[in-house]
Design a protein around this motif. Structure first.
Motif, PDB file in Angstrom:
ATOM      1  N   VAL A   7       0.840  -1.191   0.000  1.00 51.54           N
ATOM      2  CA  VAL A   7       0.000   0.000   0.000  1.00 51.54           C
ATOM      3  C   VAL A   7       0.878   1.245   0.000  1.00 51.54           C
ATOM      4  O   VAL A   7       0.639   2.194  -0.749  1.00 51.54           O
ATOM      5  CB  VAL A   7      -0.977  -0.014   1.187  1.00 51.54           C
ATOM      6  N   ALA A   8       1.923   1.243   0.829  1.00 50.80           N
ATOM      7  CA  ALA A   8       2.841   2.382   0.874  1.00 50.80           C
ATOM      8  C   ALA A   8       3.467   2.627  -0.487  1.00 50.80           C
ATOM      9  O   ALA A   8       3.598   3.777  -0.919  1.00 50.80           O
ATOM     10  CB  ALA A   8       3.921   2.147   1.932  1.00 50.80           C
ATOM     11  N   ALA A   9       3.824   1.558  -1.184  1.00 51.87           N
ATOM     12  CA  ALA A   9       4.422   1.707  -2.514  1.00 51.87           C
ATOM     13  C   ALA A   9       3.463   2.425  -3.465  1.00 51.87           C
ATOM     14  O   ALA A   9       3.866   3.326  -4.210  1.00 51.87           O
ATOM     15  CB  ALA A   9       4.816   0.334  -3.066  1.00 51.87           C
ATOM     16  N   GLN A  10       2.174   2.058  -3.438  1.00 51.51           N
ATOM     17  CA  GLN A  10       1.213   2.717  -4.328  1.00 51.51           C
ATOM     18  C   GLN A  10       0.989   4.165  -3.902  1.00 51.51           C
ATOM     19  O   GLN A  10       0.901   5.050  -4.749  1.00 51.51           O
ATOM     20  CB  GLN A  10      -0.119   1.983  -4.386  1.00 51.51           C
ATOM     21  N   ALA A  13       3.792   6.254  -5.130  1.00 56.89           N
ATOM     22  CA  ALA A  13       3.668   6.478  -6.571  1.00 56.89           C
ATOM     23  C   ALA A  13       2.620   7.550  -6.884  1.00 56.89           C
ATOM     24  O   ALA A  13       2.760   8.299  -7.856  1.00 56.89           O
ATOM     25  CB  ALA A  13       3.319   5.169  -7.280  1.00 56.89           C
ATOM     26  N   LEU A  14       1.588   7.644  -6.038  1.00 58.30           N
ATOM     27  CA  LEU A  14       0.536   8.640  -6.235  1.00 58.30           C
ATOM     28  C   LEU A  14       0.891   9.994  -5.616  1.00 58.30           C
ATOM     29  O   LEU A  14       0.144  10.962  -5.766  1.00 58.30           O
ATOM     30  CB  LEU A  14      -0.781   8.144  -5.619  1.00 58.30           C
ATOM     31  N   GLY A  15       2.010  10.055  -4.906  1.00 59.85           N
ATOM     32  CA  GLY A  15       2.420  11.303  -4.269  1.00 59.85           C
ATOM     33  C   GLY A  15       1.583  11.659  -3.045  1.00 59.85           C
ATOM     34  O   GLY A  15       1.445  12.831  -2.692  1.00 59.85           O
ATOM     35  N   ILE A  16       1.028  10.651  -2.384  1.00 61.85           N
ATOM     36  CA  ILE A  16       0.172  10.877  -1.213  1.00 61.85           C
ATOM     37  C   ILE A  16       0.999  10.746   0.064  1.00 61.85           C
ATOM     38  O   ILE A  16       1.747   9.783   0.243  1.00 61.85           O
ATOM     39  CB  ILE A  16      -1.004   9.887  -1.197  1.00 61.85           C
ATOM     40  N   THR A  17       0.842  11.718   0.940  1.00 62.63           N
ATOM     41  CA  THR A  17       1.519  11.695   2.233  1.00 62.63           C
ATOM     42  C   THR A  17       0.820  10.696   3.147  1.00 62.63           C
ATOM     43  O   THR A  17      -0.404  10.694   3.257  1.00 62.63           O
ATOM     44  CB  THR A  17       1.483  13.098   2.881  1.00 62.63           C
ATOM     45  N   TYR A  18       1.591   9.851   3.789  1.00 62.75           N
ATOM     46  CA  TYR A  18       1.068   8.832   4.698  1.00 62.75           C
ATOM     47  C   TYR A  18       2.149   8.523   5.714  1.00 62.75           C
ATOM     48  O   TYR A  18       3.292   8.955   5.589  1.00 62.75           O
ATOM     49  CB  TYR A  18       0.705   7.554   3.921  1.00 62.75           C
ATOM     50  N   ARG A  19       1.782   7.750   6.721  1.00 64.48           N
ATOM     51  CA  ARG A  19       2.791   7.187   7.611  1.00 64.48           C
ATOM     52  C   ARG A  19       2.386   5.765   7.975  1.00 64.48           C
ATOM     53  O   ARG A  19       1.202   5.445   8.042  1.00 64.48           O
ATOM     54  CB  ARG A  19       3.042   8.064   8.824  1.00 64.48           C
ATOM     55  N   LEU A 106      -4.128  -3.308  -5.161  1.00 60.14           N
ATOM     56  CA  LEU A 106      -4.863  -4.523  -5.528  1.00 60.14           C
ATOM     57  C   LEU A 106      -4.342  -5.084  -6.844  1.00 60.14           C
ATOM     58  O   LEU A 106      -3.955  -4.325  -7.739  1.00 60.14           O
ATOM     59  CB  LEU A 106      -6.359  -4.211  -5.652  1.00 60.14           C
ATOM     60  N   PRO A 107      -4.358  -6.407  -7.010  1.00 57.62           N
ATOM     61  CA  PRO A 107      -3.858  -7.000  -8.252  1.00 57.62           C
ATOM     62  C   PRO A 107      -4.757  -6.726  -9.463  1.00 57.62           C
ATOM     63  O   PRO A 107      -4.279  -6.729 -10.591  1.00 57.62           O
ATOM     64  CB  PRO A 107      -3.789  -8.495  -7.945  1.00 57.62           C
ATOM     65  N   HIS A 108      -6.048  -6.478  -9.211  1.00 59.58           N
ATOM     66  CA  HIS A 108      -7.008  -6.210 -10.286  1.00 59.58           C
ATOM     67  C   HIS A 108      -7.991  -5.149  -9.797  1.00 59.58           C
ATOM     68  O   HIS A 108      -8.257  -5.061  -8.598  1.00 59.58           O
ATOM     69  CB  HIS A 108      -7.797  -7.469 -10.666  1.00 59.58           C
ATOM     70  N   PRO A 109      -8.556  -4.364 -10.696  1.00 61.28           N
ATOM     71  CA  PRO A 109      -9.548  -3.370 -10.272  1.00 61.28           C
ATOM     72  C   PRO A 109     -10.705  -4.042  -9.529  1.00 61.28           C
ATOM     73  O   PRO A 109     -11.108  -5.155  -9.855  1.00 61.28           O
ATOM     74  CB  PRO A 109     -10.028  -2.750 -11.587  1.00 61.28           C
ATOM     75  N   LEU A 110     -11.220  -3.346  -8.532  1.00 54.86           N
ATOM     76  CA  LEU A 110     -12.313  -3.852  -7.721  1.00 54.86           C
ATOM     77  C   LEU A 110     -13.248  -2.688  -7.414  1.00 54.86           C
ATOM     78  O   LEU A 110     -12.781  -1.586  -7.141  1.00 54.86           O
ATOM     79  CB  LEU A 110     -11.737  -4.426  -6.413  1.00 54.86           C
ATOM     80  N   THR A 134      -0.165  -0.784   9.717  1.00 55.51           N
ATOM     81  CA  THR A 134      -1.267   0.029   9.219  1.00 55.51           C
ATOM     82  C   THR A 134      -0.724   1.281   8.553  1.00 55.51           C
ATOM     83  O   THR A 134       0.432   1.646   8.734  1.00 55.51           O
ATOM     84  CB  THR A 134      -2.243   0.385  10.361  1.00 55.51           C
ATOM     85  N   ILE A 135      -1.571   1.910   7.783  1.00 58.85           N
ATOM     86  CA  ILE A 135      -1.250   3.164   7.092  1.00 58.85           C
ATOM     87  C   ILE A 135      -2.157   4.253   7.636  1.00 58.85           C
ATOM     88  O   ILE A 135      -3.369   4.064   7.722  1.00 58.85           O
ATOM     89  CB  ILE A 135      -1.491   3.028   5.567  1.00 58.85           C
TER      90      ILE A 135
END
Length: 158
Positions: A7-10, A13-19, A106-110, A134-135
């Protein structure tokens, strides 16, 4: 140093701040998870996968203690029957174990439904793809990143 979660990797890639937060041990309840994270139970978002029909699934994001109104969910989806996905189905559809499920990576759209209860908090936490981790992110970033998510009221009292 631990490896970043899927999840952190995605989110990166989206430029979203998280911890990320790693729990010190096993989690046995929503209340324990919230307490260890320094959050209210309402800030812990559960990602629940439902099977609509053979090989057709939907994920519902709901604020911690809220209970999904099954009748309302069936009506919204136009289905007379649906079931919660089994642990094996959850793994197959999301690539994640129950307790680590997330709408990201996710591996496929849902199809994703976000209960309006999630929008009541500014910051939330959700599954990272890795057990015990957790994120944390802002609700506005969650909604912005899930462009196709449907905002619905599926819990009693919402």
């Amino acid at each position: 140093m631990s490896v970043a979660s899927p999840v952190a990797a995605q989110l990166q890639a989206l430029g979203i701040t998280y911890r990320e937060f790693r729990h010190p041990g096993r989690i046995f309840s929503l209340e324990q998870a919230a307490r260890e994270r320094g959050q209210l139970p309402e800030q812990v978002v559960r990602s629940i996968v439902f099977r609509i029909s053979e090989q057709v699934y939907v994920m519902v994001l709901v604020a911690g203690p809220q209970q999904i109104d099954w009748s309302g969910l069936r009506k919204y989806l136009g289905q007379s029957r649906l079931t919660m996905a089994s642990p094996e189905e959850v793994r197959q559809v999301t690539g994640y174990e129950i307790g680590a499920v997330s709408p990201f990576g996710l591996p496929h759209p849902l199809r994703i439904l976000v209960d309006s209860s999630v929008l009541e908090q500014q910051e939330i936490s959700l599954g990272s793809g890795l057990p015990g981790t957790t994120i944390f992110l802002q609700v506005s970033d969650l909604i912005g990143a899930l462009e196709k998510a449907e905002i619905v009221s599926l819990t009693s009292g919402t």
